[in-house]
Write a protein that holds these residues in place. Sequence first.
Motif, PDB file in Angstrom:
ATOM      1  N   THR A  36       0.942  -1.086   0.009  1.00 16.34           N
ATOM      2  CA  THR A  36       0.002  -0.203   0.091  1.00 16.34           C
ATOM      3  C   THR A  36       0.898   1.221   0.029  1.00 16.34           C
ATOM      4  OG1 THR A  36      -1.694  -1.263   1.247  1.00 16.34           O
ATOM      5  CG2 THR A  36      -1.904   1.218   1.257  1.00 16.34           C
ATOM      6  N   ALA A  37       0.476   2.309  -0.685  1.00 13.33           N
ATOM      7  CA  ALA A  37       1.377   3.532  -0.858  1.00 13.33           C
ATOM      8  C   ALA A  37       0.230   4.483  -1.159  1.00 13.33           C
ATOM      9  CB  ALA A  37       2.409   3.407  -2.008  1.00 13.33           C
ATOM     10  N   LEU A  38       0.635   5.719  -0.776  1.00 10.48           N
ATOM     11  CA  LEU A  38      -0.192   6.920  -1.088  1.00 10.48           C
ATOM     12  C   LEU A  38       0.397   8.087  -1.255  1.00 10.48           C
ATOM     13  CD1 LEU A  38      -2.137   8.351   2.186  1.00 10.48           C
ATOM     14  CD2 LEU A  38      -0.304   6.242   2.280  1.00 10.48           C
ATOM     15  N   PHE A  42      -0.305  18.977   0.632  1.00  7.11           N
ATOM     16  CA  PHE A  42      -0.576  19.655   1.754  1.00  7.11           C
ATOM     17  C   PHE A  42      -0.426  21.210   1.234  1.00  7.11           C
ATOM     18  CE2 PHE A  42       3.824  18.232   1.990  1.00  7.11           C
ATOM     19  CZ  PHE A  42       4.513  19.249   2.173  1.00  7.11           C
ATOM     20  N   LYS A  43      -0.463  22.016   2.257  1.00  8.20           N
ATOM     21  CA  LYS A  43      -0.582  23.527   1.826  1.00  8.20           C
ATOM     22  C   LYS A  43       0.393  24.021   0.912  1.00  8.20           C
ATOM     23  CE  LYS A  43       0.100  26.149   5.240  1.00  8.20           C
ATOM     24  NZ  LYS A  43       0.018  26.835   6.582  1.00  8.20           N
ATOM     25  N   ASP A  44       1.691  23.447   1.015  1.00  3.99           N
ATOM     26  CA  ASP A  44       2.780  24.123   0.065  1.00  3.99           C
ATOM     27  C   ASP A  44       3.508  22.974  -0.441  1.00  3.99           C
ATOM     28  OD1 ASP A  44       3.855  23.591   2.750  1.00  3.99           O
ATOM     29  OD2 ASP A  44       5.313  25.578   2.762  1.00  3.99           O
ATOM     30  N   GLY A  45       2.977  21.831  -0.641  1.00  3.55           N
ATOM     31  CA  GLY A  45       3.987  20.742  -1.014  1.00  3.55           C
ATOM     32  C   GLY A  45       3.352  19.428  -1.021  1.00  3.55           C
ATOM     33  N   VAL A  46       3.843  18.328  -1.340  1.00  3.75           N
ATOM     34  CA  VAL A  46       3.454  17.028  -1.475  1.00  3.75           C
ATOM     35  C   VAL A  46       4.150  15.971  -0.788  1.00  3.75           C
ATOM     36  CG1 VAL A  46       2.835  15.254  -3.086  1.00  3.75           C
ATOM     37  CG2 VAL A  46       3.235  17.615  -3.922  1.00  3.75           C
ATOM     38  N   LEU A  47       3.493  14.850   0.067  1.00  5.20           N
ATOM     39  CA  LEU A  47       3.891  14.028   0.880  1.00  5.20           C
ATOM     40  C   LEU A  47       3.779  12.636   0.074  1.00  5.20           C
ATOM     41  CD1 LEU A  47       5.216  13.392   3.702  1.00  5.20           C
ATOM     42  CD2 LEU A  47       2.664  12.720   4.435  1.00  5.20           C
ATOM     43  N   LEU A  48       4.653  11.554   0.109  1.00  4.46           N
ATOM     44  CA  LEU A  48       4.532  10.251  -0.384  1.00  4.46           C
ATOM     45  C   LEU A  48       5.041   9.322   0.962  1.00  4.46           C
ATOM     46  CD1 LEU A  48       6.605  10.182  -3.798  1.00  4.46           C
ATOM     47  CD2 LEU A  48       4.086  10.253  -3.500  1.00  4.46           C
ATOM     48  N   LEU A  49       4.057   8.290   0.950  1.00  3.08           N
ATOM     49  CA  LEU A  49       4.265   7.278   2.014  1.00  3.08           C
ATOM     50  C   LEU A  49       3.977   6.016   1.610  1.00  3.08           C
ATOM     51  CD1 LEU A  49       2.116   9.700   3.428  1.00  3.08           C
ATOM     52  CD2 LEU A  49       3.017   8.494   5.537  1.00  3.08           C
ATOM     53  N   SER A  50       4.903   4.855   2.103  1.00  2.00           N
ATOM     54  CA  SER A  50       4.375   3.446   1.660  1.00  2.00           C
ATOM     55  C   SER A  50       4.728   2.478   2.654  1.00  2.00           C
ATOM     56  CB  SER A  50       5.379   3.138   0.549  1.00  2.00           C
ATOM     57  OG  SER A  50       5.615   2.001   0.079  1.00  2.00           O
ATOM     58  N   GLU A  51       3.961   1.665   2.739  1.00  2.00           N
ATOM     59  CA  GLU A  51       4.154   0.423   3.683  1.00  2.00           C
ATOM     60  C   GLU A  51       5.453  -0.198   3.219  1.00  2.00           C
ATOM     61  OE1 GLU A  51       1.851  -3.683   4.671  1.00  2.00           O
ATOM     62  OE2 GLU A  51       1.344  -2.565   2.894  1.00  2.00           O
ATOM     63  N   LYS A  52       6.201  -0.684   4.264  1.00  2.00           N
ATOM     64  CA  LYS A  52       7.519  -1.255   4.020  1.00  2.00           C
ATOM     65  C   LYS A  52       7.566  -2.503   4.805  1.00  2.00           C
ATOM     66  CE  LYS A  52      12.622  -0.070   4.038  1.00  2.00           C
ATOM     67  NZ  LYS A  52      13.521   0.952   4.493  1.00  2.00           N
TER      68      LYS A  52
END
Length: 234
Positions: A36-38, A42-52
């Motif tokens: 799973t990843a997403l 946000f207000k002034d940028g971008v975030l990436l997350l991933s299950e590891k």
Amino acid sequence: MQQGQMAYDRAITVFSPDGRLFQVEYAREAVKKGSTALGIKFKDGVLLLSEKKARSRLVEKNSLEKIQLVDDNVATVTSGLVADARVLIDFARVGAQQEKVTYGSLTNIENLVKKVADQMQQYTQFGGVRPYGVSIIFAGTDTIGPRLFDCDPAGTINEYKSVAIGAGKDAVTDYIEKEYKDDLSLEDTIKLGIAALKSAIADAESMKEPEIASIKVGETFHVYTSEEVSKYLN
């Protein structure tokens, strides 16, 4: 398998009578079995997350990298067949460098995503090949601001405020739709992303160390260390 379906399984160039390409659908199923990843704006940028998660305790953790930098202002996270993802990320890196050398400016993320999507789409219309079994989230900043795109095995692209891929896509999407706000700070977005990932995992306590990376407008991507990630998990 439904009666008569086999004939339409044998080649990527054959449509079924109801207008489906089964090989593309099977590639999408391969993505659903991935981590799973997403991505979240946000207000002034971008975030990436991933299950590891390691399939064995003998695997070196630093060899498991789901988030990959394409350029200083562009990164990806993938789900599906790892080898397919590697080939497409290398393709994207070459495209990003060509644009930088040609125009001497920040990579236009939308143009880059379209190049990768065109490459993926070509493998859905020629005999003797198979579709790429991977979905890719592209995130970054360019002259327009924060950008977040998803590209699936058919070469279909869309731009999002937040998007998830992989095994827990539906659970993560449901959680984000309820909690997302346009003016989130980076800190709040990280907390939201971790909570969303946990909502998709049956044993949330088993998520010990997700991968996290972020970028703000005018900056370069920051990939969080184990210590930084642990601070948010605790």
